[in-house]
Write a protein that holds these residues in place. Sequence first.
Motif, PDB file in Angstrom:
ATOM      1  N   ASN A 272       0.814  -1.213   0.000  1.00  6.18           N
ATOM      2  CA  ASN A 272       0.000   0.000   0.000  1.00  6.18           C
ATOM      3  C   ASN A 272       0.849   1.265   0.000  1.00  6.18           C
ATOM      4  OD1 ASN A 272      -2.544  -1.268  -0.020  1.00  6.18           O
ATOM      5  ND2 ASN A 272      -2.471  -1.602   2.192  1.00  6.18           N
ATOM      6  N   GLN A 284      -4.034   1.556 -10.258  1.00  5.99           N
ATOM      7  CA  GLN A 284      -4.198   0.238 -10.856  1.00  5.99           C
ATOM      8  C   GLN A 284      -3.007  -0.116 -11.741  1.00  5.99           C
ATOM      9  OE1 GLN A 284      -6.656  -1.514  -9.599  1.00  5.99           O
ATOM     10  NE2 GLN A 284      -5.801  -3.329 -10.620  1.00  5.99           N
ATOM     11  N   ARG A 287      -0.283  -1.167  -9.375  1.00  7.96           N
ATOM     12  CA  ARG A 287      -0.570  -2.517  -8.865  1.00  7.96           C
ATOM     13  C   ARG A 287      -0.143  -3.571  -9.881  1.00  7.96           C
ATOM     14  NH1 ARG A 287      -3.651  -3.203  -4.373  1.00  7.96           N
ATOM     15  NH2 ARG A 287      -4.539  -1.302  -3.456  1.00  7.96           N
ATOM     16  N   ASP A 330      -6.016  -6.699  -6.536  1.00  6.86           N
ATOM     17  CA  ASP A 330      -7.337  -6.372  -6.014  1.00  6.86           C
ATOM     18  C   ASP A 330      -7.212  -5.566  -4.716  1.00  6.86           C
ATOM     19  OD1 ASP A 330      -9.907  -6.206  -5.107  1.00  6.86           O
ATOM     20  OD2 ASP A 330     -10.310  -8.358  -5.156  1.00  6.86           O
ATOM     21  N   PRO A 331      -7.560  -4.279  -4.735  1.00  8.63           N
ATOM     22  CA  PRO A 331      -7.431  -3.455  -3.518  1.00  8.63           C
ATOM     23  C   PRO A 331      -8.209  -4.009  -2.328  1.00  8.63           C
ATOM     24  CG  PRO A 331      -7.915  -2.074  -5.431  1.00  8.63           C
ATOM     25  CD  PRO A 331      -8.084  -3.485  -5.875  1.00  8.63           C
ATOM     26  N   GLU A 332      -9.304  -4.717  -2.596  1.00 10.28           N
ATOM     27  CA  GLU A 332     -10.113  -5.263  -1.512  1.00 10.28           C
ATOM     28  C   GLU A 332      -9.435  -6.441  -0.829  1.00 10.28           C
ATOM     29  OE1 GLU A 332     -12.957  -3.908  -0.491  1.00 10.28           O
ATOM     30  OE2 GLU A 332     -12.722  -2.347  -2.024  1.00 10.28           O
ATOM     31  N   GLN A 333      -8.481  -7.071  -1.523  1.00 12.09           N
ATOM     32  CA  GLN A 333      -7.839  -8.267  -0.989  1.00 12.09           C
ATOM     33  C   GLN A 333      -6.438  -8.013  -0.422  1.00 12.09           C
ATOM     34  OE1 GLN A 333      -9.266 -11.420  -0.847  1.00 12.09           O
ATOM     35  NE2 GLN A 333     -11.125 -10.326  -1.463  1.00 12.09           N
ATOM     36  N   THR A 334      -5.854  -6.848  -0.747  1.00 15.64           N
ATOM     37  CA  THR A 334      -4.465  -6.590  -0.339  1.00 15.64           C
ATOM     38  C   THR A 334      -4.279  -6.693   1.172  1.00 15.64           C
ATOM     39  OG1 THR A 334      -4.178  -5.125  -2.247  1.00 15.64           O
ATOM     40  CG2 THR A 334      -2.549  -4.952  -0.488  1.00 15.64           C
ATOM     41  N   LYS A 336      -5.463  -8.694   3.132  1.00 14.06           N
ATOM     42  CA  LYS A 336      -5.480 -10.080   3.610  1.00 14.06           C
ATOM     43  C   LYS A 336      -4.182 -10.828   3.307  1.00 14.06           C
ATOM     44  CE  LYS A 336     -10.508 -10.376   3.005  1.00 14.06           C
ATOM     45  NZ  LYS A 336     -11.617 -11.101   2.341  1.00 14.06           N
TER      46      LYS A 336
END
Length: 415
Positions: A272, A284, A287, A330-334, A336
């Motif tokens: 991040n 993106q 990433r 995937d920003p939602e998964q980073t 994790k």
Amino acid sequence: MAPIPRALTGRSAPYGRRPLKLRAAGADPCRVLDVDAALRHLVTSGGSDLHLKVPNRPLIRVDGDLQPCEQFDALEPGDTEAAVRHMLRDESKLAEWAADGEVDYSYAIEGVARFRVNSFRQRGYASLVIRAIPVSIRTMEELSLPPVIRELAEEERGIVLLTGTTGSGKSTTLAAMIDHVNSTMRKHIMTIEDPIEFLHLDKLSAINQREIGQDTESFKKALRRVLRQDPDIILIGEMRDEETVHTALSAAETGHLVFSTVHTVDAAETVNRLIDFFPPHMHQQVRAMLAGTLKGAVSQRLVPAAEGRGRVAVCEVLRMTGRVRDMIMDPEQTGKLNEVISEGGYYGMQTFDQALFGHFKAGRVSMEQAMGAASSPHDFKLLVAADGRRGTTMDDLKQAEDGRAAPVSAVASLR
């Protein structure tokens, strides 16, 4: 308004203290700071940093703790100003010091050590923090680093990041990785540092080390030209801005191996942080570049060793896999990524607590220190209790939580 230093006005300091002196048996006290003597004291004491600040006595950091140097008197403004003038000889750095009131540079005492120096002004007075850099470079085995770090050093291309807070041993680990390449491969290694810390002599590889201010104006300018210098490996002292990160990722995309450092505490935050260097419309794209080039991230912390024998480098390790690549994209998964690290032992991945547990089993870290350093003390207790070869009881764990060390026999049984 901040007070003007005595060195610039000729007036006496307001503290009413005598100038610093080093008390030596049978000798007259010196009336000015002998900074070389203070640095020798730092090295012989096994310290990592020397702090010089008006009106304190000099302080040294030993095994993570700051300790006053009782053989020195309190500092006056002229002492710290003289220390800067004594160590800082580079004209461009002197101009930076005069203009900005802060500067990084290196200093060496032959046969003793090299030093990384940061001079800055606080309340108008010069202050210095000086990091000792050993003359000899310790190997990965001597540092008890996990084998996966050797594998990362042997990658052909991509980017490898060393992360951690200031003073976590990133530079020492990087030096060990470069020395491993230098000793086993025929490569051309370019380093861009501010300042140069460890000095590498050519072994099988050819190493060119460039220092900001002395050999090149900035990281940006050095990186613009580094790809024309036929490098196999590029070491960037620190990722500081968007252009540096972008150039490093581009170099990794074109088939080079890039090493660098970032000031973060774990792998997810590292990803991040690199992305946040860029404006939102580029996130993106960055990433995608990171997912395609990152080979590994090593997040390092130092933990006091058992029986007061220095400190141990504890490394959280992230390696690139298909699942990690998808999570970076995937920003939602980073966020994790830590879950993947905890389950990725097959690939050499390990969380900080898993690495800490390994050092505890080897007897390098006591139960008390491990419980104090663990990211999740509760999970660390469960990790110890679940080990098939444990010799530690839950009573021992309770003692550690209460601030009492586990019995030596409990640690010895896990060796």
